[in-house]
Design a protein around this motif. Structure first.
Motif, mmCIF file in Angstrom:
data_model
loop_
_atom_site.group_PDB
_atom_site.id
_atom_site.type_symbol
_atom_site.label_atom_id
_atom_site.label_comp_id
_atom_site.label_asym_id
_atom_site.label_seq_id
_atom_site.Cartn_x
_atom_site.Cartn_y
_atom_site.Cartn_z
ATOM 1 N N ALA A 4 0.828 -1.206 0.000
ATOM 2 C CA ALA A 4 0.000 0.000 0.000
ATOM 3 C C ALA A 4 0.862 1.256 0.000
ATOM 4 C CB ALA A 4 -0.937 -0.011 1.203
ATOM 5 N N ASN A 5 2.189 1.126 -0.132
ATOM 6 C CA ASN A 5 2.982 2.350 -0.166
ATOM 7 C C ASN A 5 2.838 3.042 -1.512
ATOM 8 O OD1 ASN A 5 5.165 1.894 -2.041
ATOM 9 N ND2 ASN A 5 6.066 0.492 -0.557
ATOM 10 N N ILE A 6 3.305 4.282 -1.578
ATOM 11 C CA ILE A 6 2.977 5.125 -2.721
ATOM 12 C C ILE A 6 3.494 4.555 -4.044
ATOM 13 C CG2 ILE A 6 4.978 6.696 -2.451
ATOM 14 C CD1 ILE A 6 1.511 8.031 -3.023
ATOM 15 N N VAL A 7 4.701 3.949 -4.033
ATOM 16 C CA VAL A 7 5.284 3.454 -5.286
ATOM 17 C C VAL A 7 4.554 2.203 -5.761
ATOM 18 C CG1 VAL A 7 7.377 2.615 -6.407
ATOM 19 C CG2 VAL A 7 7.527 4.374 -4.647
ATOM 20 N N THR A 8 4.490 1.173 -4.884
ATOM 21 C CA THR A 8 3.836 -0.076 -5.287
ATOM 22 C C THR A 8 2.367 0.177 -5.601
ATOM 23 O OG1 THR A 8 3.478 -0.531 -2.978
ATOM 24 C CG2 THR A 8 5.346 -1.602 -3.979
ATOM 25 N N GLY A 20 -1.988 1.535 -11.868
ATOM 26 C CA GLY A 20 -1.842 1.633 -13.322
ATOM 27 C C GLY A 20 -2.183 0.318 -13.991
ATOM 28 N N ALA A 21 -1.649 -0.798 -13.431
ATOM 29 C CA ALA A 21 -1.868 -2.111 -14.039
ATOM 30 C C ALA A 21 -3.335 -2.512 -13.953
ATOM 31 C CB ALA A 21 -0.997 -3.146 -13.359
ATOM 32 N N SER A 22 -3.996 -2.143 -12.843
ATOM 33 C CA SER A 22 -5.383 -2.604 -12.670
ATOM 34 C C SER A 22 -6.322 -1.852 -13.609
ATOM 35 C CB SER A 22 -5.830 -2.422 -11.224
ATOM 36 O OG SER A 22 -6.090 -1.077 -10.970
ATOM 37 N N GLN A 23 -5.862 -0.691 -14.125
ATOM 38 C CA GLN A 23 -6.706 0.001 -15.099
ATOM 39 C C GLN A 23 -6.825 -0.824 -16.379
ATOM 40 O OE1 GLN A 23 -5.017 3.915 -15.242
ATOM 41 N NE2 GLN A 23 -6.286 4.599 -13.546
ATOM 42 N N VAL A 43 -17.859 2.459 2.099
ATOM 43 C CA VAL A 43 -17.036 3.207 1.149
ATOM 44 C C VAL A 43 -16.649 2.236 0.038
ATOM 45 C CG1 VAL A 43 -14.890 4.487 0.812
ATOM 46 C CG2 VAL A 43 -16.066 4.589 3.020
ATOM 47 N N ALA A 44 -16.995 2.554 -1.198
ATOM 48 C CA ALA A 44 -16.651 1.666 -2.311
ATOM 49 C C ALA A 44 -15.185 1.859 -2.683
ATOM 50 C CB ALA A 44 -17.534 1.945 -3.512
ATOM 51 N N ALA A 45 -14.498 0.760 -3.009
ATOM 52 C CA ALA A 45 -13.086 0.845 -3.379
ATOM 53 C C ALA A 45 -12.777 -0.192 -4.446
ATOM 54 C CB ALA A 45 -12.209 0.599 -2.156
ATOM 55 N N ALA A 46 -11.748 0.084 -5.244
ATOM 56 C CA ALA A 46 -11.337 -0.878 -6.275
ATOM 57 C C ALA A 46 -10.134 -1.657 -5.766
ATOM 58 C CB ALA A 46 -10.993 -0.156 -7.560
ATOM 59 N N VAL A 47 -10.131 -2.972 -6.024
ATOM 60 C CA VAL A 47 -8.984 -3.802 -5.659
ATOM 61 C C VAL A 47 -7.928 -3.635 -6.745
ATOM 62 C CG1 VAL A 47 -8.184 -6.170 -5.272
ATOM 63 C CG2 VAL A 47 -10.428 -5.457 -4.463
#
Lengths: 170, 274
Positions: free
Chosen positions: B35-39, B45-48, B103-107
């Motif tokens: 969950a850090n900013i880089v990873t 990006g990949a999940s898009q 709260v809705a969130a994307a995996v």
């Protein structure tokens, strides 16, 4: 930084991306996971000092750990595998002036020697990873099944990657 | 090998061992997790791209779920109308819909191949997500928030051998403890169900509501078989999990407005006991 180092660095970044975005999600029959990012560690030339080899290995493992939430598992396995690289390679080929500075690859070693070297290193890595990660959860039989099937899968993929490298350079 | 190489080797081995030992589920630092900013950004990006892969099946599930919910809303409206006649509004207790918010969130990253699996979602502390909140998808429960960054959080997946969830057989008060034992990501086990509990194969297992993490009655899975247990007074059920962990896409994080209140009471109790 010379050209070879930059080339290996780019290769490492690409293979880590493949590992975390694709290979980590492959889990054939819930046992086999392919490991492709270790290819760069196996490929680094023997002219590289052990200190740098260990650093490459530790950092690649560390980055993969960061992405797959397995702190320490891959960094430890990579470091231990890297220390075994030199003894394993020179167990299969004689250590002389010709092989002193060799870069382990299909083209430089020939199929038989390279396959033996690659398989040994992959088996070492997979057994380390699964033993470290599943140490307290699974029994020995399960670890052996997961490590062996992952070794075979990774070996096949790594052999494929290396043959691609050869064609690229010809 | 040179002397310095052994020193470097020992140094890396010690760092790795430290990471192995200290990097447990309850670490507080977000930097050494996915969950850090880089990873987080890489996975986002990949999940898009990969987010499109399972749309067809997710859409089918959602439509089925939507139809069920619409029916339920109609039923509840009818019931509510009847109750309103019987009692004045002010006397009605706070309902679940008032108590729990979503709260809705994307995996953006998900793993099922390790003994301790986590997934990463694209909402963090700035969206009100806190460690310890429950996470569900449209099929059932999926995990508990572990560490939060400002825009990303790491969730301990239900597929994590260290995690246990309080569940019960739907329609009864027989409580058990749900856990995952590795291997198949579609199978879980409910342990410690009292021996006299009655059930049928195919019965639904739901959350018990005995925590601030999940409200009561969220689906968990369906009973597949009974497994032998070491203890004679309890038995274990093998359960087909409701959520498909291989294709997690959109989840909801559950906020309990009473959480701080209940937790502070629990802390107060602990302080008194100490």
């Amino acid at each position: 930084m010379d050209r070879g180092t930059i080339y290996n660095l780019i290769l490492l970044i690409c293979l880590i991306a493949v590992q975390i975005l694709i290979c980590n999600h492959i889990h054939i029959f819930n046992v086999a996971v392919p490991f492709v990012f270790i290819y760069v560690i196996l490929r680094l030339p023997m002219t590289l000092s052990t200190n740098w080899l260990l650093t490459w290995a530790f950092l690649s493992g560390f980055i993969v750990d960061l992405f797959s939430d397995t702190p320490g598992v891959n960094s430890l396995s990579c470091t231990l595998m890297a220390i075994a690289k030199r003894p394993v390679l020179y167990a299969y080929i004689p250590r002389d002036d010709r092989t002193k500075d060799i870069q382990p690859s299909l083209a430089n070693l020939g199929f038989a020697d390279y396959a033996k070297y690659l398989l040994t290193m992959t088996v070492i890595y997979c057994f380390l990873v699964f033993t470290i990660e599943y140490f307290s959860f699974a029994d020995v039989k399960e670890i052996v099944i997961m490590a062996s099937s992952s070794s075979v899968l990774s070996f096949g993929l790594l052999l494929g990657i290396d043959s691609l490298m050869v064609t690229k350079r010809d | 090998m040179r002397y310095s190489a052994w020193f470097v080797f020992a140094f890396y081995v010690i760092i790795s061992l430290l990471l192995l030992v200290t990097g447990n589920n309850y670490q507080r630092s977000v930097y050494l997790t996915s969950a850090n900013i880089v990873t987080g950004s890489v996975y986002k990006g990949a999940s898009q791209v990969s987010g499109y892969f399972n749309l067809r099946s997710i859409n089918r599930d959602l439509q089925a779920n939507n139809a069920l919910l619409q029916n339920e809303v109609l039923n509840l409206k009818n019931q509510l109308a009847q109750y309103r006649v019987l009692a004045s509004d002010s006397l009605l207790p706070i309902t679940y819909s008032d108590r729990f918010g979503y709260v809705a969130a994307a995996v953006i990253n998900n793993n099922t191949s390790h003994p301790k699996n986590f997934f990463t979602i694209d909402k963090g502390s700035k969206d009100g997500i806190k460690s310890g909140m429950g996470v569900v998808d449209h099929n059932g429960i999926t995990g508990i928030v572990n560490v939060t960054g400002p825009h990303m959080s790491r969730v301990i997946s239900l597929l994590n051998e260290t995690q246990h969830f309080s569940v019960k057989l739907k329609g009864t008060e027989f409580i058990g403890s749900l856990c995952w034992k590795g291997g198949d990501p579609t199978i879980g086990y409910v342990e410690e169900i009292p021996r006299h509990a009655e059930y049928n194969l195919g019965d639904t297992i739901v959350t018990s509501g005995y925590s601030t993490t999940f409200p009561e009655g969220i689906p968990v899975g369906k009973v597949l078989a009974r497994v032998k247990s070491g203890d004679d007074s309890f038995f274990t059920l093998k359960v087909k999990l409701a959520s498909d962990f291989r294709s997690l896409s959109t989840v909801r994080v559950i906020k309990d407005i009473y959480k701080t209140e209940i937790d502070s009471l629990a802390e107060f109790d602990e302080l008194k006991l100490d």
